[in-house]
Design a protein around this motif. Structure first.
Motif, PDB file in Angstrom:
ATOM      1  N   ARG A  12       0.827  -1.204   0.000  1.00 39.14           N
ATOM      2  CA  ARG A  12       0.000   0.000   0.000  1.00 39.14           C
ATOM      3  C   ARG A  12       0.865   1.260   0.000  1.00 39.14           C
ATOM      4  O   ARG A  12       0.541   2.261  -0.657  1.00 39.14           O
ATOM      5  N   ALA A  13       1.981   1.215   0.733  1.00 39.51           N
ATOM      6  CA  ALA A  13       2.884   2.373   0.751  1.00 39.51           C
ATOM      7  C   ALA A  13       3.504   2.605  -0.620  1.00 39.51           C
ATOM      8  O   ALA A  13       3.630   3.749  -1.075  1.00 39.51           O
ATOM      9  N   LEU A  14       3.889   1.512  -1.305  1.00 38.02           N
ATOM     10  CA  LEU A  14       4.474   1.666  -2.635  1.00 38.02           C
ATOM     11  C   LEU A  14       3.441   2.174  -3.633  1.00 38.02           C
ATOM     12  O   LEU A  14       3.747   3.048  -4.460  1.00 38.02           O
ATOM     13  N   LEU A  15       2.214   1.688  -3.551  1.00 37.66           N
ATOM     14  CA  LEU A  15       1.158   2.185  -4.431  1.00 37.66           C
ATOM     15  C   LEU A  15       0.894   3.671  -4.182  1.00 37.66           C
ATOM     16  O   LEU A  15       0.696   4.440  -5.131  1.00 37.66           O
ATOM     17  N   ALA A  16       0.886   4.070  -2.912  1.00 43.45           N
ATOM     18  CA  ALA A  16       0.675   5.491  -2.596  1.00 43.45           C
ATOM     19  C   ALA A  16       1.821   6.331  -3.129  1.00 43.45           C
ATOM     20  O   ALA A  16       1.613   7.451  -3.630  1.00 43.45           O
ATOM     21  N   TYR A  17       3.037   5.821  -3.026  1.00 49.85           N
ATOM     22  CA  TYR A  17       4.200   6.554  -3.538  1.00 49.85           C
ATOM     23  C   TYR A  17       4.109   6.704  -5.049  1.00 49.85           C
ATOM     24  O   TYR A  17       4.371   7.792  -5.603  1.00 49.85           O
ATOM     25  N   LEU A  18       3.726   5.631  -5.752  1.00 49.69           N
ATOM     26  CA  LEU A  18       3.597   5.690  -7.210  1.00 49.69           C
ATOM     27  C   LEU A  18       2.472   6.634  -7.616  1.00 49.69           C
ATOM     28  O   LEU A  18       2.572   7.350  -8.619  1.00 49.69           O
ATOM     29  N   ASP A  19       1.408   6.655  -6.828  1.00 46.19           N
ATOM     30  CA  ASP A  19       0.303   7.592  -7.072  1.00 46.19           C
ATOM     31  C   ASP A  19       0.812   9.033  -6.967  1.00 46.19           C
ATOM     32  O   ASP A  19       0.466   9.900  -7.783  1.00 46.19           O
TER      33      ASP A  19
END
Length: 330
Positions: A12-19
């Motif tokens: 979830r943290a990586l997805l938020a960072y990519l977002d």
């Protein structure tokens, strides 16, 4: 070494960072084999292959091979769930590193950090059971250094950083972040630092809260260990049943555990050896019953039952119907 898993909080943290980098996270999650249900529980452990695929998808979409390092450089404690809250309330960096060594596999078991003391420095070495993409190692090292600086409110740096892979971008970018010499194509991956840093105090120490959180994380670790042992036992049972008697002594040798240790691990997971044997036999029975070429008698023999009637009783006890009745419904 623990099975290669990562906590959903990392995904979830990586997805938020990519977002935040301007990418649509939905197709990236889909490319990594992740759906909404898989991402629903932050502290759930999932196969590390999802994390690696997500990282690969992000690198490709951003055309940025330094994504792993940059994601690590942006680390915040909530990325590690309950473990992150425990670490932020430790008294010293030494205490943080001790907890990391003990519990990091709950969050990220792609690799393992091991501490090696030398005469003039301490090294945090990266070990993994196989080749891992450089971005995963760089994320871990970047996150460790970023957290140490954030938690201590001091701009401390390692004395030397070594990676076994080649630089994924301009080496000057690595040296700018780590603020020390960075060596590539080294024999191993390691962070080297002054032992005095272990005594550096953190900005939000809370001994009582840290003790409470430590108990919670330790309970999670015991449960995760029990699940891992149970999964390994089930694999062994399904390979053994039909060829040899699946007794506790043989299982203990196969899993490299003492008999009492195996029983305690299973008990911690809410089961027993005999229940695991019954569950493994039942899973195999369902598989065999899908094969119309096998009679109930054949299946009973393959599963190691002394009599067909014993197999039928065991099946009915778990499935609520006879083997033939279940087969007819397929």
């Amino acid at each position: 070494m623990p099975q290669a898993t990562v906590a959903v909080s990392m995904l979830r943290a990586l997805l938020a960072y990519l977002d935040a980098q301007g990418l649509d996270p939905a197709p990236l999650a889909q490319a990594a084999g992740l759906d909404r249900e898989a991402l629903a529980h932050p502290e759930r452990a999932v196969d590390a292959a999802h994390y690696e695929r997500l990282m690969q998808a992000g690198i490709a979409a951003l055309h940025n091979p330094l994504l792993g390092l940059e994601f690590g450089m942006a680390a915040q404690p909530d990325r590690w769930g309950t473990l992150g809250f425990l670490l932020r309330h430790c008294a010293t960096l030494g205490e943080v590193l001790a907890y990391q060594a003990r519990f990091a596999h709950l969050v990220n078991a792609v690799g393992e950090g091991r501490f090696v003391a030398h005469d003039d420095h301490v090294a945090l070495e990266w070990h993994s059971a196989g080749s891992r993409m450089p971005a995963l190692v760089e994320e871990a090292f970047g996150a460790w250094v970023r957290f140490a600086r954030w938690a201590s409110a001091r701009d401390e740096s390692p004395t030397r950083v070594e990676f076994s892979h080649r630089a994924q971008g301009d080496p000057a970018l690595y040296e700018s972040f780590f603020a020390c010499p960075v060596v590539f194509s080294a024999p191993a991956c390691r962070l080297c630092f002054d032992p005095a840093l272990l005594e550096v105090g953190l900005r939000t120490p809370d001994a009582a809260l840290a003790a409470h959180l430590s108990d919670r994380v330790a309970a999670r670790a015991r449960a995760a260990d029990a699940r891992d042992v149970q999964a390994r036992l089930m694999d062994w049972l399904k390979e053994t049943i039909g060829h040899a008697t699946p007794d506790l002594a043989r299982a203990s040798v196969a899993l490299d555990l003492g008999e009492r240790a195996l029983q305690k691990r299973l008990q911690a997971g809410g089961t027993t050896f005999s229940r695991c044997v019954a569950a493994a036999r039942h899973e195999l029975a369902l598989t065999y019953l899908r094969d119309s070429g096998l009679s109930v008698g054949d299946i009973s023999h393959r599963l190691g039952f002394s009599e067909q009637s014993a197999f039928q009783r065991a099946f009915r006890r778990l499935q609520g119907q006879t083997p033939l009745a279940w087969r007819r419904q397929r």
